[in-house]
Design a protein around this motif. Sequence first.
Motif, PDB file in Angstrom:
ATOM      1  N   ARG A   1       0.830  -1.217   0.000  1.00  0.00           N
ATOM      2  CA  ARG A   1       0.000   0.000   0.000  1.00  0.00           C
ATOM      3  C   ARG A   1       0.860   1.262   0.000  1.00  0.00           C
ATOM      4  O   ARG A   1       0.479   2.282  -0.572  1.00  0.00           O
ATOM      5  CB  ARG A   1      -0.900  -0.041   1.233  1.00  0.00           C
ATOM      6  CG  ARG A   1      -1.782   1.142   1.403  1.00  0.00           C
ATOM      7  CD  ARG A   1      -2.609   0.982   2.666  1.00  0.00           C
ATOM      8  NE  ARG A   1      -3.562   2.065   2.795  1.00  0.00           N
ATOM      9  CZ  ARG A   1      -4.522   2.095   3.683  1.00  0.00           C
ATOM     10  NH1 ARG A   1      -4.662   1.102   4.535  1.00  0.00           N
ATOM     11  NH2 ARG A   1      -5.344   3.112   3.736  1.00  0.00           N
ATOM     12  N   SER A   2       2.025   1.202   0.626  1.00  0.00           N
ATOM     13  CA  SER A   2       2.879   2.387   0.751  1.00  0.00           C
ATOM     14  C   SER A   2       3.494   2.814  -0.578  1.00  0.00           C
ATOM     15  O   SER A   2       3.937   3.950  -0.713  1.00  0.00           O
ATOM     16  CB  SER A   2       3.988   2.148   1.786  1.00  0.00           C
ATOM     17  OG  SER A   2       4.916   1.177   1.304  1.00  0.00           O
ATOM     18  N   VAL A   3       3.520   1.921  -1.561  1.00  0.00           N
ATOM     19  CA  VAL A   3       4.098   2.274  -2.860  1.00  0.00           C
ATOM     20  C   VAL A   3       3.053   2.362  -3.970  1.00  0.00           C
ATOM     21  O   VAL A   3       3.363   2.762  -5.085  1.00  0.00           O
ATOM     22  CB  VAL A   3       5.223   1.295  -3.270  1.00  0.00           C
ATOM     23  CG1 VAL A   3       6.379   1.368  -2.284  1.00  0.00           C
ATOM     24  CG2 VAL A   3       4.709  -0.133  -3.399  1.00  0.00           C
ATOM     25  N   GLY A   4       1.818   1.989  -3.658  1.00  0.00           N
ATOM     26  CA  GLY A   4       0.743   2.059  -4.638  1.00  0.00           C
ATOM     27  C   GLY A   4       0.180   3.464  -4.727  1.00  0.00           C
ATOM     28  O   GLY A   4       0.614   4.385  -4.035  1.00  0.00           O
ATOM     29  N   ALA A   5      -0.797   3.632  -5.596  1.00  0.00           N
ATOM     30  CA  ALA A   5      -1.440   4.935  -5.792  1.00  0.00           C
ATOM     31  C   ALA A   5      -2.878   4.710  -6.232  1.00  0.00           C
ATOM     32  O   ALA A   5      -3.249   3.625  -6.674  1.00  0.00           O
ATOM     33  CB  ALA A   5      -0.692   5.737  -6.848  1.00  0.00           C
ATOM     34  N   VAL A   6      -3.663   5.734  -6.120  1.00  0.00           N
ATOM     35  CA  VAL A   6      -5.016   5.745  -6.673  1.00  0.00           C
ATOM     36  C   VAL A   6      -5.060   6.746  -7.831  1.00  0.00           C
ATOM     37  O   VAL A   6      -5.593   6.455  -8.898  1.00  0.00           O
ATOM     38  CB  VAL A   6      -6.065   6.084  -5.589  1.00  0.00           C
ATOM     39  CG1 VAL A   6      -7.441   6.263  -6.199  1.00  0.00           C
ATOM     40  CG2 VAL A   6      -6.099   4.991  -4.520  1.00  0.00           C
TER      41      VAL A   6
END
Length: 135
Positions: free
Chosen positions: A63-68
């Motif tokens: 989650r810390s490297v993902g994006a929306v």
Amino acid sequence: MGTVAEAHLRTPKVHGPDVSVGAARAFFLDGHVHALLLVDRDVLVAVVERADLEGVPDAARARSVGAVTGRVAAPGDDLETTRRAMAARGQRRLAVVDAAGVLLGLLCLKRHGRGFCSAADVAARDADRAAHQVG
């Protein structure tokens, strides 16, 4: 063509918000996987792409490297406009979310960039994969 709602897959594979980078890497071993959808109580919290994981320790949270931002579409978006934008960016997957961020599905651009994967396409690929694993 119509809207994104007419073409997105309604039952994408989803993962909880605490998936590790190591687990995400394992998910991406399947060459057909282009996006990892992290969901918390039906709300999309991040879309992780393979490149996001480069150089990140396995124990970190994906989650810390993902994006929306830049990785979602609304169900009412024009499908042809969305297809052209995805093809221009080389982007194969967009999460489809409503105004509250609830995940509705996944828009999957085919490799050739001229159309979208259907539920039947995905089911056939899954059946083929299962048949080859049995032997």
